[in-house]
Enzyme design. Sequence first.
Site, PDB file in Angstrom:
ATOM      1  N   HIS A 193      53.015  34.618  15.991  1.00  0.00           N
ATOM      2  CA  HIS A 193      53.587  33.273  15.800  1.00  0.00           C
ATOM      3  C   HIS A 193      52.799  32.270  16.620  1.00  0.00           C
ATOM      4  O   HIS A 193      51.939  32.620  17.414  1.00  0.00           O
ATOM      5  CB  HIS A 193      55.083  33.257  16.103  1.00  0.00           C
ATOM      6  CG  HIS A 193      55.449  33.485  17.546  1.00  0.00           C
ATOM      7  ND1 HIS A 193      55.225  34.679  18.188  1.00  0.00           N
ATOM      8  CD2 HIS A 193      56.035  32.680  18.467  1.00  0.00           C
ATOM      9  CE1 HIS A 193      55.666  34.595  19.436  1.00  0.00           C
ATOM     10  NE2 HIS A 193      56.149  33.380  19.628  1.00  0.00           N
ATOM     11  N   HIS A 212      50.897  32.913  23.015  1.00  0.00           N
ATOM     12  CA  HIS A 212      50.471  33.980  22.103  1.00  0.00           C
ATOM     13  C   HIS A 212      49.121  33.688  21.442  1.00  0.00           C
ATOM     14  O   HIS A 212      48.489  34.589  20.908  1.00  0.00           O
ATOM     15  CB  HIS A 212      51.533  34.214  21.016  1.00  0.00           C
ATOM     16  CG  HIS A 212      52.828  34.706  21.590  1.00  0.00           C
ATOM     17  ND1 HIS A 212      53.285  35.989  21.425  1.00  0.00           N
ATOM     18  CD2 HIS A 212      53.734  34.076  22.389  1.00  0.00           C
ATOM     19  CE1 HIS A 212      54.419  36.127  22.091  1.00  0.00           C
ATOM     20  NE2 HIS A 212      54.712  34.988  22.671  1.00  0.00           N
ATOM     21  N   HIS A 225      57.147  40.518  25.731  1.00  0.00           N
ATOM     22  CA  HIS A 225      57.582  40.081  27.070  1.00  0.00           C
ATOM     23  C   HIS A 225      58.340  41.199  27.779  1.00  0.00           C
ATOM     24  O   HIS A 225      59.081  41.955  27.150  1.00  0.00           O
ATOM     25  CB  HIS A 225      58.509  38.857  26.993  1.00  0.00           C
ATOM     26  CG  HIS A 225      57.821  37.582  26.649  1.00  0.00           C
ATOM     27  ND1 HIS A 225      57.184  36.794  27.587  1.00  0.00           N
ATOM     28  CD2 HIS A 225      57.654  36.958  25.456  1.00  0.00           C
ATOM     29  CE1 HIS A 225      56.673  35.728  26.993  1.00  0.00           C
ATOM     30  NE2 HIS A 225      56.933  35.795  25.693  1.00  0.00           N
TER      31      HIS A 225
END
Length: 258
Positions: free
Chosen positions: A55, A60, A170
């Site tokens: 995403h 990221h 995470h």
Amino acid sequence: MLTVVPIPAFNDNYIWMLQRQGTRRVVVVDPGQAEPVLKQLQAQQLELEAILVTHHHQDHVGGIKALLDFAPVPVYGPDNPVIDSITQPLREGSSVTVLDETFQVLEVPGHTLDHIAYFSDSATQPLLLCGDSLFSAGCGRLFEGSAEQMFTSLSKYTGLSPETQVYPTHEYTLANLNFAMAVEPDNLALHEYQSWCIKLRETGQPTLPTTIAREMAINPFLRSSEPSVTKGVAKHFAMPLADPVSVFRQTRLWKDQF
Ligand SMILES: [Zn+2]
């Protein structure tokens, strides 16, 4: 077989690096930072073959450009022009072959609208690269999508093989477990898993990957149909909850305030 190792980034991100066993060929998932990845590539003389993206969030995608300067490889990711380094845009039902392994693409909107996940149904090692959609004992915050969308997205995961190795991006497990215990204080699997995760973190080890089977036993966001979860959430809000989507919506709301 693929080996999968976490490259820690920022405070609590993992950039998962997949390697074809017996080769130097690797792929990285969601490289929010380039430096820790470049360090690994150079230290072990690895050959980056592709980048996978789940995403558009900066933690990221922030390292992609610097990695492409080092190795101009294909970048697979959501069909979202906001991520301008994507060379292979993907949709539900697309498949991706990297490191001689084929991954199916699942659209899993909720955390963001563009969020996708990669699932490999290899007989020896089914694995799911789920980005920020699912965490161990938790799920992504609803920044862009609705609770209904996220509920439907996560339902795609509960149908996968229970032994599927799940790779969230995470290390949120201990905090998520504190919340899960508030929802389901009598869930024994939760107590056992929490003790184990505390030990892992005390010695600096990741709690990830997890598995679909474990998450279905302990993750309140995959357990909206369980009477114990419904009871815990309904009690917290002092309101009756008629269906799993309502339970999911209120569980997410509670976690946001927790
Ligand atoms: Zn995110």
